[in-house]
Design an enzyme around this catalytic site. Structure first.
Site, PDB file in Angstrom:
ATOM      1  N   ASN A 108      56.801  37.777  56.783  1.00 21.55           N
ATOM      2  CA  ASN A 108      57.158  39.052  56.013  1.00 21.55           C
ATOM      3  C   ASN A 108      57.946  38.411  54.800  1.00 21.55           C
ATOM      4  O   ASN A 108      59.011  38.970  54.489  1.00 21.55           O
ATOM      5  CB  ASN A 108      58.120  39.893  56.865  1.00 21.55           C
ATOM      6  N   GLU A 124      49.833  35.158  56.942  1.00 24.64           N
ATOM      7  CA  GLU A 124      50.241  36.338  56.327  1.00 24.64           C
ATOM      8  C   GLU A 124      51.586  36.324  55.704  1.00 24.64           C
ATOM      9  O   GLU A 124      52.576  36.332  56.357  1.00 24.64           O
ATOM     10  CB  GLU A 124      49.987  37.227  57.564  1.00 24.64           C
ATOM     11  N   LYS A 146      48.456  37.475  66.924  1.00 27.55           N
ATOM     12  CA  LYS A 146      49.441  37.539  65.731  1.00 27.55           C
ATOM     13  C   LYS A 146      50.928  37.695  65.999  1.00 27.55           C
ATOM     14  O   LYS A 146      51.378  38.224  66.839  1.00 27.55           O
ATOM     15  CB  LYS A 146      49.156  38.733  64.997  1.00 27.55           C
ATOM     16  N   ASP A 195      45.558  49.568  55.247  1.00 28.84           N
ATOM     17  CA  ASP A 195      46.317  50.471  56.109  1.00 28.84           C
ATOM     18  C   ASP A 195      46.019  51.621  55.223  1.00 28.84           C
ATOM     19  O   ASP A 195      46.285  52.273  54.237  1.00 28.84           O
ATOM     20  CB  ASP A 195      47.809  50.199  56.043  1.00 28.84           C
ATOM     21  N   ASP A 234      53.088  35.911  60.570  1.00 28.63           N
ATOM     22  CA  ASP A 234      53.465  36.952  59.427  1.00 28.63           C
ATOM     23  C   ASP A 234      54.939  36.716  59.139  1.00 28.63           C
ATOM     24  O   ASP A 234      55.786  37.463  59.838  1.00 28.63           O
ATOM     25  CB  ASP A 234      53.260  38.195  59.587  1.00 28.63           C
ATOM     26  N   ASN A 269      50.102  42.214  53.429  1.00 28.47           N
ATOM     27  CA  ASN A 269      50.238  43.718  53.298  1.00 28.47           C
ATOM     28  C   ASN A 269      51.635  44.124  52.763  1.00 28.47           C
ATOM     29  O   ASN A 269      51.943  44.935  52.862  1.00 28.47           O
ATOM     30  CB  ASN A 269      50.232  44.331  54.747  1.00 28.47           C
ATOM     31  N   HIS A 271      46.429  46.358  58.782  1.00 25.02           N
ATOM     32  CA  HIS A 271      47.835  46.365  59.066  1.00 25.02           C
ATOM     33  C   HIS A 271      48.090  47.430  60.088  1.00 25.02           C
ATOM     34  O   HIS A 271      47.441  48.444  60.083  1.00 25.02           O
ATOM     35  CB  HIS A 271      48.547  46.207  57.856  1.00 25.02           C
ATOM     36  N   ASN A 280      51.796  49.456  61.955  1.00 27.50           N
ATOM     37  CA  ASN A 280      53.255  49.765  62.205  1.00 27.50           C
ATOM     38  C   ASN A 280      53.303  50.473  63.787  1.00 27.50           C
ATOM     39  O   ASN A 280      52.437  50.991  64.068  1.00 27.50           O
ATOM     40  CB  ASN A 280      53.864  50.618  61.044  1.00 27.50           C
ATOM     41  N   LYS A 308      54.718  37.932  64.697  1.00 26.13           N
ATOM     42  CA  LYS A 308      55.596  38.264  63.859  1.00 26.13           C
ATOM     43  C   LYS A 308      56.679  37.129  63.694  1.00 26.13           C
ATOM     44  O   LYS A 308      57.416  36.849  64.565  1.00 26.13           O
ATOM     45  CB  LYS A 308      56.203  39.631  64.167  1.00 26.13           C
TER      46      LYS A 308
HETATM   47  O1  GKR Z   1      57.028  46.339  63.026  1.00 31.57           O
HETATM   48  O2  GKR Z   1      58.663  44.715  62.929  1.00 31.57           O
HETATM   49  C1  GKR Z   1      57.448  45.531  62.503  1.00 31.57           C
HETATM   50  C2  GKR Z   1      56.622  44.927  61.505  1.00 31.57           C
HETATM   51  O3  GKR Z   1      57.269  43.846  60.605  1.00 31.57           O
HETATM   52  C3  GKR Z   1      56.188  45.868  60.529  1.00 31.57           C
HETATM   53  O4  GKR Z   1      57.053  46.373  59.924  1.00 31.57           O
HETATM   54  C4  GKR Z   1      55.503  45.371  59.431  1.00 31.57           C
HETATM   55  O5  GKR Z   1      55.026  46.395  58.425  1.00 31.57           O
HETATM   56  O6  GKR Z   1      53.512  44.953  60.957  1.00 31.57           O
HETATM   57  C5  GKR Z   1      53.928  44.815  59.644  1.00 31.57           C
HETATM   58  C6  GKR Z   1      53.448  43.866  59.098  1.00 31.57           C
HETATM   59  O7  GKR Z   1      52.352  43.286  59.224  1.00 31.57           O
HETATM   60  O8  GKR Z   1      54.122  43.177  58.151  1.00 31.57           O
HETATM   61 MG    MG Z   2      52.264  41.773  57.668  1.00 29.46          MG
END
Ligand code: GKR
Ligand code: MG
Length: 428
Positions: free
Chosen positions: A229, A252, A196, A299, A227, A275, A326, A328, A198
């Site tokens: 976000n 995602e 995955k 989660d 993801d 999520n 999900h 953290n 980010k």
């Molecule tokens: O740890 O930076 C991070 C993630 O962006 C986290 O804050 C998110 O809650 O892992 C998460 C996600 O899947 O969106």
């Molecule tokens: Mg996410």
């Protein structure tokens, strides 16, 4: 069996400078650990995302938790709701919890109660959830663009003595090659078989190129996810989603909100996961009405515990949603709970997220839990199957007191390296 003590301990764990759409991870991530003890000498553990707000709420819950039977979770939930829910006396005193606080507090206490129930009956938590449908729970490598640095006291500095994954963990990864190297090192160390990324950090073109570089390096058999976000516009998400059709296992939260997710879902032939847009039972009617996503990333911290998560699983099955998990930044109590839960959820058919490889410390006896071929075996020991390392807990609590952080603020951290940087709900 009666609960006679409730210990609430905020901790700060080292966290490397990972980048995301909200900014940059601080050198420490905050968690709060709950320990319940009983009059017959047992103790049970829970863990939730930390900081001052949830710690204060947990402290306030103590008066309601003490004296209860850990098996009587329905009565506990009702008592907490009456005291701190929107129509309880908390509201009158201006102290009512919001939905997230309620979910986190109940989750921390409920997991600790499950640990106690397991210890009292000699059964693992997974058995109390109906028994295992799988004996090992696969996790995914969670890849981040990142600055160099190990986090913790070292901050952006590196530990020159580090070797293996600890050395790779502190390396910078600011382009596709850096992320591929990170993925190779993480997969070698932990055996993960899904990846995955980010996203939401660099221009979508760079992030899409990173996904294609991972595909090239790992081959078509390795499931890939991105993801961002929710910081991409619908137009951007459709454009890059189409480029990644046939490459991504799931897409995602490319965009913000259920309507926007539904629009992307209708236009792109990749399952959408979230999520962010469907994160509570209250969001489910909207999700079903507009068709916001294909997969919900459960989660247990955010959905209010293990039993709620099992209920979510059933609802997902009813409405044709897939289920993944999900994460953290966290330590081993959360990981143990996630593993028992995932082992009991019949329709959780994707490798779960975990930040665990990014953390170097833990609060459990024996050090960190060990992945085998990218998966964790489900413990058959009573309860969660872990024991509390009290010296480690005390050291990480001292970190909390010294680190000066009371809540997660990735934007403020980012501004330290890029003055004037601002979070944008839709960046590209
Ligand atoms: O740890 O930076 C991070 C993630 O962006 C986290 O804050 C998110 O809650 O892992 C998460 C996600 O899947 O969106
Ligand atoms: Mg996410």
């Amino acid at each position: 069996m009666r609960i006679n003590e409730m210990h609430v301990t905020p901790i700060a764990i080292s966290d490397p400078p990972l980048l995301n759409a909200a900014g940059l991870h601080a050198p420490f991530a905050l968690r709060t650990i709950v320990e319940l003890t009983t009059n017959d000498g047992l103790y049970g553990l829970g863990e939730v995302p930390g900081g001052a707000e949830v710690t204060t709420a947990l402290e306030a819950a103590r008066a309601i938790v003490i004296g209860r039977d850990p098996f009587h979770l329905n009565a506990l939930a009702r008592a907490l709701d009456e005291a701190f829910g929107p129509s309880g006396p908390g509201r009158v005193h201006g102290a009512a919890w919001n939905r997230r606080q309620m979910a986190l507090v109940f989750s921390a206490v409920e997991v600790a109660c499950f640990d106690l129930m397991g210890k009292a009956t000699g059964r693992p938590v997974v058995d109390l959830l109906g028994g295992a449908v799988r004996e090992r729970v696969p996790f995914a490598a969670y890849l981040f663009f990142k600055h160099a640095g190990a986090g913790g006291a070292l901050g952006f500095d590196a530990d020159p003595a580090a070797v293996g994954w600890p050395a790779s963990r502190q390396a910078a990864a600011l382009d596709p090659d850096g992320v591929v190297a990170q993925a190779q090192a993480m997969s070698l160390a932990f055996g993960f078989q899904s990846l995955k990324l980010k996203g939401g950090v660099f221009a979508p073109e760079i992030e899409a190129r990173t996904i294609l570089a991972l595909r090239e390096a790992f081959g078509p058999e390795t499931p890939l996810r991105i993801d961002p976000n929710a910081v991409w516009s619908v137009e951007t998400a459709i454009r890059w989603g189409r480029e990644l059709e046939g490459v991504l296992e799931y897409y995602e939260d490319p965009v913000r909100g259920q309507d926007n997710m539904a629009a992307v879902r209708a236009a792109v032939k990749i399952p959408l996961a979230t999520n962010m847009c469907t994160t509570s039972f209250a969001d489910l009617p909207g999700s079903v009405r507009v068709g916001a996503e294909d997969i919900i990333l459960s989660d247990h911290h955010a959905w209010g515990g293990l039993r709620s998560s099992m209920e979510l699983g059933r609802i997902c099955r009813t409405f044709g949603r897939g289920l993944s998990m999900h994460s953290n930044s966290h330590v081993g109590i959360s990981l143990a709970a996630m593993t028992h839960l995932a082992a009991a959820m019949p329709n959780l058919t994707y490798a779960c997220d975990t930040h665990y490889p990014w953390q170097s410390e833990d609060v459990i006896v024996g050090g960190k839990l060990r992945f085998e071929d990218g998966a964790l075996p489900v413990s058959r020991e009573p309860g969660l199957g872990i024991e509390l390392d009290r010296a480690a807990l005390a050291a990480l609590h001292a970190n909390y007191k010294a680190c000066g952080l009371a809540r997660r603020d990735d934007e403020a951290e980012m501004q330290k390296v890029q003055p004037g940087w601002r979070f944008q709900p839709t960046r590209w």
